[in-house]
Design a protein around this motif. Structure first.
Motif, PDB file in Angstrom:
ATOM      1  N   LYS A 119       0.942  -1.200   0.065  1.00  0.00           N
ATOM      2  CA  LYS A 119      -0.012   0.031   0.027  1.00  0.00           C
ATOM      3  C   LYS A 119       0.772   1.306  -0.018  1.00  0.00           C
ATOM      4  CE  LYS A 119      -4.078  -1.768   2.080  1.00  0.00           C
ATOM      5  NZ  LYS A 119      -4.961  -1.512   3.619  1.00  0.00           N
ATOM      6  N   LEU A 120       1.914   1.152   0.915  1.00  0.00           N
ATOM      7  CA  LEU A 120       2.698   2.360   0.969  1.00  0.00           C
ATOM      8  C   LEU A 120       3.434   2.645  -0.394  1.00  0.00           C
ATOM      9  CD1 LEU A 120       3.864   4.412   2.807  1.00  0.00           C
ATOM     10  CD2 LEU A 120       5.627   3.089   3.589  1.00  0.00           C
ATOM     11  N   VAL A 121       3.805   1.323  -1.185  1.00  0.00           N
ATOM     12  CA  VAL A 121       4.605   1.482  -2.087  1.00  0.00           C
ATOM     13  C   VAL A 121       3.398   2.018  -3.146  1.00  0.00           C
ATOM     14  CG1 VAL A 121       5.769   0.240  -4.157  1.00  0.00           C
ATOM     15  CG2 VAL A 121       6.581  -0.264  -1.476  1.00  0.00           C
ATOM     16  N   ASN A 122       2.403   1.790  -3.274  1.00  0.00           N
ATOM     17  CA  ASN A 122       1.621   1.776  -4.383  1.00  0.00           C
ATOM     18  C   ASN A 122       1.297   3.493  -3.966  1.00  0.00           C
ATOM     19  OD1 ASN A 122       1.421  -0.537  -5.442  1.00  0.00           O
ATOM     20  ND2 ASN A 122      -0.404  -1.034  -4.165  1.00  0.00           N
ATOM     21  N   GLU A 234      -7.156  17.712 -13.123  1.00  0.00           N
ATOM     22  CA  GLU A 234      -8.079  17.001 -12.734  1.00  0.00           C
ATOM     23  C   GLU A 234      -7.841  15.694 -13.135  1.00  0.00           C
ATOM     24  OE1 GLU A 234     -11.244  18.487 -15.286  1.00  0.00           O
ATOM     25  OE2 GLU A 234     -11.657  20.090 -13.829  1.00  0.00           O
ATOM     26  N   PHE A 235      -7.044  15.248 -14.100  1.00  0.00           N
ATOM     27  CA  PHE A 235      -6.554  14.016 -14.540  1.00  0.00           C
ATOM     28  C   PHE A 235      -5.769  13.351 -13.271  1.00  0.00           C
ATOM     29  CE2 PHE A 235      -7.699  15.343 -18.872  1.00  0.00           C
ATOM     30  CZ  PHE A 235      -8.554  14.275 -19.162  1.00  0.00           C
ATOM     31  N   LEU A 236      -4.883  14.219 -12.700  1.00  0.00           N
ATOM     32  CA  LEU A 236      -4.039  13.817 -11.533  1.00  0.00           C
ATOM     33  C   LEU A 236      -4.910  13.543 -10.511  1.00  0.00           C
ATOM     34  CD1 LEU A 236      -0.981  16.295 -12.163  1.00  0.00           C
ATOM     35  CD2 LEU A 236      -1.098  13.699 -12.800  1.00  0.00           C
ATOM     36  N   GLU A 237      -5.834  14.496 -10.061  1.00  0.00           N
ATOM     37  CA  GLU A 237      -6.541  14.155  -9.013  1.00  0.00           C
ATOM     38  C   GLU A 237      -7.445  12.991  -9.240  1.00  0.00           C
ATOM     39  OE1 GLU A 237      -8.761  17.792  -8.329  1.00  0.00           O
ATOM     40  OE2 GLU A 237      -7.212  18.814  -7.262  1.00  0.00           O
ATOM     41  N   SER A 238      -8.115  12.745 -10.450  1.00  0.00           N
ATOM     42  CA  SER A 238      -8.831  11.440 -10.574  1.00  0.00           C
ATOM     43  C   SER A 238      -7.961  10.301 -10.536  1.00  0.00           C
ATOM     44  CB  SER A 238      -9.340  11.641 -12.176  1.00  0.00           C
ATOM     45  OG  SER A 238      -9.996  10.398 -12.634  1.00  0.00           O
ATOM     46  N   LEU A 239      -6.633  10.357 -11.241  1.00  0.00           N
ATOM     47  CA  LEU A 239      -5.669   9.297 -10.752  1.00  0.00           C
ATOM     48  C   LEU A 239      -5.374   8.972  -9.650  1.00  0.00           C
ATOM     49  CD1 LEU A 239      -3.811   7.279 -12.275  1.00  0.00           C
ATOM     50  CD2 LEU A 239      -1.842   8.992 -12.262  1.00  0.00           C
ATOM     51  N   SER A 240      -5.477  10.096  -8.615  1.00  0.00           N
ATOM     52  CA  SER A 240      -5.052  10.056  -7.247  1.00  0.00           C
ATOM     53  C   SER A 240      -6.047   9.342  -6.359  1.00  0.00           C
ATOM     54  CB  SER A 240      -4.646  11.370  -6.524  1.00  0.00           C
ATOM     55  OG  SER A 240      -4.565  11.444  -5.227  1.00  0.00           O
ATOM     56  N   ASP A 241      -7.256   9.666  -6.901  1.00  0.00           N
ATOM     57  CA  ASP A 241      -8.549   9.095  -6.317  1.00  0.00           C
ATOM     58  C   ASP A 241      -8.787   7.561  -6.710  1.00  0.00           C
ATOM     59  OD1 ASP A 241      -9.317  11.579  -5.273  1.00  0.00           O
ATOM     60  OD2 ASP A 241     -10.521  12.249  -6.781  1.00  0.00           O
ATOM     61  N   GLU A 242      -8.215   7.284  -7.941  1.00  0.00           N
ATOM     62  CA  GLU A 242      -8.331   5.895  -8.115  1.00  0.00           C
ATOM     63  C   GLU A 242      -7.466   5.151  -7.562  1.00  0.00           C
ATOM     64  OE1 GLU A 242      -9.966   3.047 -10.477  1.00  0.00           O
ATOM     65  OE2 GLU A 242     -10.660   4.895 -10.466  1.00  0.00           O
ATOM     66  N   PHE A 243      -6.228   5.649  -7.135  1.00  0.00           N
ATOM     67  CA  PHE A 243      -5.127   5.061  -6.389  1.00  0.00           C
ATOM     68  C   PHE A 243      -5.733   4.941  -5.009  1.00  0.00           C
ATOM     69  CE2 PHE A 243      -1.410   6.142  -9.107  1.00  0.00           C
ATOM     70  CZ  PHE A 243      -1.013   4.959  -9.543  1.00  0.00           C
ATOM     71  N   GLN A 244      -6.339   5.855  -4.343  1.00  0.00           N
ATOM     72  CA  GLN A 244      -6.913   5.696  -2.865  1.00  0.00           C
ATOM     73  C   GLN A 244      -7.975   4.720  -3.123  1.00  0.00           C
ATOM     74  OE1 GLN A 244      -6.033   7.092  -0.374  1.00  0.00           O
ATOM     75  NE2 GLN A 244      -4.222   8.491  -1.165  1.00  0.00           N
ATOM     76  N   HIS A 245      -8.610   4.820  -4.038  1.00  0.00           N
ATOM     77  CA  HIS A 245      -9.700   3.777  -3.988  1.00  0.00           C
ATOM     78  C   HIS A 245      -9.097   2.361  -4.220  1.00  0.00           C
ATOM     79  CE1 HIS A 245     -13.524   2.052  -5.070  1.00  0.00           C
ATOM     80  NE2 HIS A 245     -13.074   1.311  -6.000  1.00  0.00           N
ATOM     81  N   LEU A 246      -8.317   1.924  -4.925  1.00  0.00           N
ATOM     82  CA  LEU A 246      -7.519   0.789  -4.972  1.00  0.00           C
ATOM     83  C   LEU A 246      -6.747   0.412  -3.760  1.00  0.00           C
ATOM     84  CD1 LEU A 246      -5.922   0.890  -8.561  1.00  0.00           C
ATOM     85  CD2 LEU A 246      -7.757  -0.690  -7.751  1.00  0.00           C
ATOM     86  N   TRP A 247      -6.175   1.338  -3.161  1.00  0.00           N
ATOM     87  CA  TRP A 247      -5.315   0.886  -1.566  1.00  0.00           C
ATOM     88  C   TRP A 247      -6.608   0.740  -0.609  1.00  0.00           C
ATOM     89  CZ3 TRP A 247      -2.270   6.009  -2.351  1.00  0.00           C
ATOM     90  CH2 TRP A 247      -1.454   5.821  -3.602  1.00  0.00           C
TER      91      TRP A 247
END
Lengths: 249, 263
Positions: A119-122, A234-247
């Motif tokens: 998770k931390l790595v991700n 926006e794309f970066l925030e979306s990507l970050s939200d997607e990571f958070q969702h996966l973690w």
């Protein structure tokens, strides 16, 4: 060869006296001593026989006791061996269980650590990707790219749905003039072009232009609480939200 | 060789009327004193526990020997006969033993002494006989097997008493006489050998005298069985009074042994 009758009589008296004396001094004491000794010997023999009998009984008792003790000792030894074997088996089983339990715990802990680390790595990877992407986009962004971004923005404004247009118009009338945020300052020509487009689309006469570094690359139209536009942020925030969702999973 | 040289009765130390203190009486007293002194010494330190004193051991051997002999002959308890028979043996034996002392004339070499001792036996026989089997049975022996035998039985009693006295006297007197005669002809060594032989003879005579006395007494005390056979109908109850008498007792055979030993 004649008999002296006085001597004859005297010798009879002498003999009788001697019988009495020897009976008193010799026969009776000697006989009593012998009888006492024989009685004493008989008594001692009887006592010895009794002692021997008692000794034999004691010996028999001792042998029986020894035999019983040997049997008891063997039984106790067998029981102890069996108990030790059972204890050994139980302890070994406990040790196995403990090892298995610890191994399971360790594996679980390891798995949690792996997951946590992953998770931390991700998270770090996502953050780094986002950060690097932002840095890269900032570094590669220029006027041409800005122009392309504005072109895309104008096309989207042009193609906006009626519902979105009405919402923007309501917001505009409620909260004041709309604001355009860009990552770089844009030319007046482009500003006029945007203003004409907005006026044609929404009927706004005045639009305020601002520069925001958070946008990285792109254009944003903010009217009250509504925001419309396109930016890399926006794309970066979306990507970050997607990571958070996966973690979070 | 006159009578004075043969018997010690003639050696008178002191005399007053019919009373006279001769060598026989004095030597008898000496013998008695020695015997009583030994007995007193033993009695003083007598012990029932081991180890026992040596002198007591010696006298115990003698007493045991006499007791066994009396028991074998009489087949009865020796306690009642021991003082009489034992004293006979010890007196004669000690008197003969003291004969080796120079100047000591054994009183047994005096016919007065032997007759006195034989007389004691003569009276001891009916005493012990009546005491053991009763007066009637004892007297009844003199009428066995028939009344006609009474004189012969009485003569037998008297003759064996005389024989007892004369046997001892003859042996002891002859020993002293032979020693005296040899002393005249062969004064060295041979009298010593004769003294030794005299000692052996004296011991044997003491034994014979005591054993014969016991045989006579036992014969009178054990005659009940022979009498009871003939008096079985008249005296049935007396058969059960002394049931423990041995069947093998035969006083006559013992008497024959004693008579044979007498030589």
């Amino acid at each position: 060869m004649s008999i002296d009758w006085f001597t004859f009589a005297a010798q009879i008296v002498n003999f009788v006296v001697l019988v009495a004396l020897l009976n008193h001094f010799l026969y009776r004491p000697i006989s009593e001593a012998i009888a006492n000794r024989e009685a004493n010997i008989s008594k001692r023999l009887a006592a010895a026989a009794q002692r021997e009998s008692e000794a034999e009984a004691l010996q028999q008792k001792f042998e029986n006791s020894n035999r019983e003790m040997e049997i008891s000792r063997q039984t106790m030894l067998d029981d102890a061996q069996e108990q030790a074997e059972q204890t050994k088996m139980r302890l070994m089983q406990e040790v196995r269980d403990e090892v298995q339990h610890r191994r399971t715990d360790w594996m679980e802990s390891l798995r949690r650590e792996q997951e946590s680390l992953l998770k931390l790595v991700n998270q770090k990877a996502g953050e780094q990707i986002t950060s690097i992407s932002g840095k890269v986009l900032r570094q590669i962004a220029d006027q041409n790219l800005e122009q392309q971004t504005l072109t895309v923005f104008l096309r989207e404004i042009k193609n906006i749905s009626d519902a979105e247009r009405e919402q923007l118009m309501r917001e505009s009338s409620a909260s004041g003039p709309p604001r355009i945020f860009t990552a770089f300052s844009i030319s007046d020509e482009r500003k006029q072009e945007i203003q004409r487009q907005l006026q044609a689309q929404f009927g706004w006469d005045h639009v305020q232009f601002d520069v925001s570094e958070e946008i990285v690359l792109g254009v944003e139209l903010r009217v009250g609480g509504v925001k419309i536009g396109w930016s890399v942020q926006e794309f970066l925030e979306s990507l970050s939200d997607e990571f958070q969702h996966l973690w979070g999973k | 060789m006159n009578d004075v040289q043969i018997t010690s009765d003639a050696i008178v130390y002191w005399g007053s009327g019919p009373f006279k203190l001769n060598a026989t009486i004095v030597n008898t007293w000496i013998t008695m004193i020695v015997l009583v002194l030994i007995a007193w010494l033993v009695r003083r330190g007598i012990s029932s526990r081991l180890p026992i004193p040596k002198l007591q051991h010696l006298l115990e051997v003698v007493v045991e020997f006499l007791t066994n002999q009396i028991r074998d002959i009489s087949q009865k308890s020796a306690a009642q006969f021991l003082p009489f028979i034992g004293t006979l043996f010890l007196l004669i034996a000690m008197a003969n033993l003291l004969g080796i002392v120079p100047g000591f004339r054994p009183p047994t070499a005096s016919l007065s002494t032997t007759v006195a001792l034989a007389t004691c036996v003569f009276f001891a026989v009916p005493y012990f006989g009546i005491r053991n089997i009763g007066f009637r049975q004892y007297v009844g022996q003199y009428f066995q097997p028939t009344l006609l035998m009474l004189p012969f039985n009485i003569i037998g009693e008297l003759s064996r008493t005389v024989a007892l006295a004369v046997r001892l006297y003859g042996n002891m007197m002859s020993g002293s006489l032979i020693a005296g005669v040899l002393l005249l002809f062969v004064p060295l060594f041979v009298p010593i050998v004769m003294h030794v032989l005299g000692l052996i003879t004296g011991m044997i005579q003491a034994y014979i005298f005591a054993i014969l006395a016991m045989v006579y007494i036992a014969s009178a005390s054990a005659a009940r069985k022979q009498s009871s056979k003939s008096e079985e109908v008249d005296l049935p109850n007396e058969l059960t009074e002394q049931p423990d008498r041995p069947e093998t007792n035969d006083p006559h055979s013992i008497y024959e042994q004693g008579a044979t030993a007498n030589g």
